[in-house]
Design an enzyme around this catalytic site. Structure first.
Site, PDB file in Angstrom:
ATOM      1  N   ASP A   1      -1.269  -6.492  -0.346  1.00 58.70           N
ATOM      2  CA  ASP A   1      -1.223  -5.766   0.929  1.00 58.70           C
ATOM      3  C   ASP A   1      -2.616  -5.217   1.242  1.00 58.70           C
ATOM      4  O   ASP A   1      -3.169  -4.444   0.454  1.00 58.70           O
ATOM      5  CB  ASP A   1      -0.220  -4.600   0.779  1.00 58.70           C
ATOM      6  CG  ASP A   1       0.355  -4.161   2.097  1.00 58.70           C
ATOM      7  OD1 ASP A   1       0.141  -4.844   3.116  1.00 58.70           O
ATOM      8  OD2 ASP A   1       1.050  -3.122   2.112  1.00 58.70           O
TER       9      ASP A   1
ATOM     10  N   ASP B   1       0.844  -1.201   0.000  1.00 60.97           N
ATOM     11  CA  ASP B   1       0.000   0.000   0.000  1.00 60.97           C
ATOM     12  C   ASP B   1       0.883   1.257   0.000  1.00 60.97           C
ATOM     13  O   ASP B   1       0.390   2.376  -0.095  1.00 60.97           O
ATOM     14  CB  ASP B   1      -0.997   0.006   1.169  1.00 60.97           C
ATOM     15  CG  ASP B   1      -0.320   0.037   2.522  1.00 60.97           C
ATOM     16  OD1 ASP B   1       0.919  -0.118   2.590  1.00 60.97           O
ATOM     17  OD2 ASP B   1      -1.029   0.217   3.536  1.00 60.97           O
TER      18      ASP B   1
ATOM     19  N   GLU C   1       9.055  -4.152  10.786  1.00 66.08           N
ATOM     20  CA  GLU C   1       9.497  -2.881  10.189  1.00 66.08           C
ATOM     21  C   GLU C   1       9.952  -1.882  11.258  1.00 66.08           C
ATOM     22  O   GLU C   1       9.299  -1.717  12.306  1.00 66.08           O
ATOM     23  CB  GLU C   1       8.341  -2.252   9.384  1.00 66.08           C
ATOM     24  CG  GLU C   1       8.719  -0.883   8.826  1.00 66.08           C
ATOM     25  CD  GLU C   1       7.721  -0.313   7.826  1.00 66.08           C
ATOM     26  OE1 GLU C   1       6.715  -0.969   7.511  1.00 66.08           O
ATOM     27  OE2 GLU C   1       7.969   0.811   7.350  1.00 66.08           O
TER      28      GLU C   1
ATOM     29  N   GLU D   1      -1.325  -5.355   8.700  1.00 65.08           N
ATOM     30  CA  GLU D   1      -0.552  -4.749   9.789  1.00 65.08           C
ATOM     31  C   GLU D   1      -1.200  -4.984  11.152  1.00 65.08           C
ATOM     32  O   GLU D   1      -2.415  -4.956  11.276  1.00 65.08           O
ATOM     33  CB  GLU D   1      -0.427  -3.231   9.547  1.00 65.08           C
ATOM     34  CG  GLU D   1       0.355  -2.886   8.298  1.00 65.08           C
ATOM     35  CD  GLU D   1       0.497  -1.377   8.090  1.00 65.08           C
ATOM     36  OE1 GLU D   1       0.126  -0.585   8.982  1.00 65.08           O
ATOM     37  OE2 GLU D   1       0.995  -1.000   7.011  1.00 65.08           O
TER      38      GLU D   1
ATOM     39  N   LYS E   1      -1.011  -9.644   3.176  1.00 64.77           N
ATOM     40  CA  LYS E   1      -0.283  -9.123   4.345  1.00 64.77           C
ATOM     41  C   LYS E   1      -1.177  -8.090   5.016  1.00 64.77           C
ATOM     42  O   LYS E   1      -1.883  -7.339   4.339  1.00 64.77           O
ATOM     43  CB  LYS E   1       1.026  -8.481   3.889  1.00 64.77           C
ATOM     44  CG  LYS E   1       1.780  -7.767   5.000  1.00 64.77           C
ATOM     45  CD  LYS E   1       3.151  -7.327   4.556  1.00 64.77           C
ATOM     46  CE  LYS E   1       3.193  -5.954   3.919  1.00 64.77           C
ATOM     47  NZ  LYS E   1       2.675  -4.859   4.754  1.00 64.77           N
TER      48      LYS E   1
HETATM   49  O1  KIV Z   1       3.392  -1.184   1.755  1.00 67.44           O
HETATM   50  C1  KIV Z   1       4.575  -1.524   1.761  1.00 67.44           C
HETATM   51  O2  KIV Z   1       5.322  -1.330   0.807  1.00 67.44           O
HETATM   52  C2  KIV Z   1       5.077  -2.169   2.950  1.00 67.44           C
HETATM   53  C3  KIV Z   1       6.542  -2.033   3.178  1.00 67.44           C
HETATM   54  C4  KIV Z   1       6.805  -1.494   4.513  1.00 67.44           C
HETATM   55  C5  KIV Z   1       7.267  -3.280   2.943  1.00 67.44           C
HETATM   56  O3  KIV Z   1       4.345  -2.750   3.695  1.00 67.44           O
END
Ligand code: KIV
Length: 281
Positions: free
Chosen positions: A85, A46, A184, A117, A115
């Site tokens: 993401d 993202d 991160e 967060e 993925k």
């Molecule tokens: O969105 C993104 O590019 C990420 C990076 C921190 C790897 O999640």
């Protein structure tokens, strides 16, 4: 032909101490070149909000934007493990909504995993998506979607207390069924604890040595101009190449040296004369 990695290959790489290398990609050409170079994974992050759309953060990015870019990357890199993401808003509203968006990523963009967060606070979401038969990668430490709550894009886990919370987050991600976790913006000591405590692959960005690294493509290419985080290594200056190419093109056209003879299509034999005859009637 390059073979697409599976979660088992990635797990084996961890156990054999072989680093996985991945990068973000948001478009067809970049993804094609990254696959050609032998990248292990591609993340359609993202971060496209900043790298492609010019937003000041990732919060405005929508599920539709992520799907469009992921589709292009998937088409360009059929033999590379592609990570979709989940943008802000795609999994905060409820578990059902999160599962629906994870399914969209698979059905519409053909990702290999998604993925998202967060640690402890997203444990139930990770579990539900895994229960739906999908692969999940966690993301802990500096989580850009919560940069407002964190007081900005700043390194996390610099005190023992906050470091412990990040290790607990990583553990929650693992216990909820995630097959890997991205860490991160934390000190390497914290990453090391996570890496040795968890049996799953632990990848890093700005987190020191672990089972593999990811970088934002426009950062390592030297294309993104707004700022360069401390943890980025620039491997090129592609922005400078763009400047040179654009300036040379402008110059050529204005001077009349482009297009040249070699850049035009010729009429078939005898056809130009017929055209001229027609016009001169
Ligand atoms: O969105 C993104 O590019 C990420 C990076 C921190 C790897 O999640």
């Amino acid at each position: 032909m390059k073979k697409k990695l599976t979660r088992f290959d990635l797990q084996k790489m961890k156990s054999e101490g072989q680093k996985a290398v991945w990068v973000t990609a948001y478009d067809y050409v970049t993804a094609q070149l990254a696959e050609e170079a032998g990248m292990d994974m591609l993340l359609v992050g993202d971060s496209l909000g900043m790298a492609v759309y010019g937003y000041s953060g990732t919060v405005p990015v929508t599920m539709d934007q992520c799907i469009y870019h992921t589709e292009a990357v998937r088409r360009a890199a059929p033999n590379t493990f592609v990570i979709g993401d989940m943008p802000f808003g795609a999994y905060q509203v409820g578990v059902e909504d999160a599962c629906r968006n994870a399914v969209r990523f698979h059905k519409e963009a053909g990702v290999d995993c998604i993925k998202l967060e967060g640690g402890t606070r997203v444990a139930s979401v990770i579990r539900a998506i895994c229960d739906g038969g999908m692969l999940v990668m966690g993301h802990v430490g500096l989580t850009p979607q919560s940069s407002g709550a964190m007081g900005g894009f700043r390194a996390q886990g610099r005190t023992a207390e906050s470091a412990k919370a990040i290790v607990e987050d990583a553990r929650a991600v693992y216990e909820s069924g995630a097959f890997a976790v991205l860490v991160e913006g934390v000190p390497p000591e914290v990453t090391q604890v996570i890496c040795t405590q968890l049996p799953i692959p632990v990848y890093g960005i700005g987190a020191g040595d672990c089972d593999g690294q990811v970088m934002i493509c426009s950062d390592i290419l030297g294309l993104f101009q707004a700022f360069t985080p401390k943890f980025v290594k620039r491997y090129g200056n592609v922005a400078e190449e763009y400047r040179k190419v654009f300036a040379a093109y402008i110059d050529d056209v204005r001077k009349g040296t482009f297009p040249g003879d070699e850049h035009v299509y010729r009429m078939m034999d005898g056809e130009a004369a017929k055209l001229e005859a027609d016009w001169s009637k």
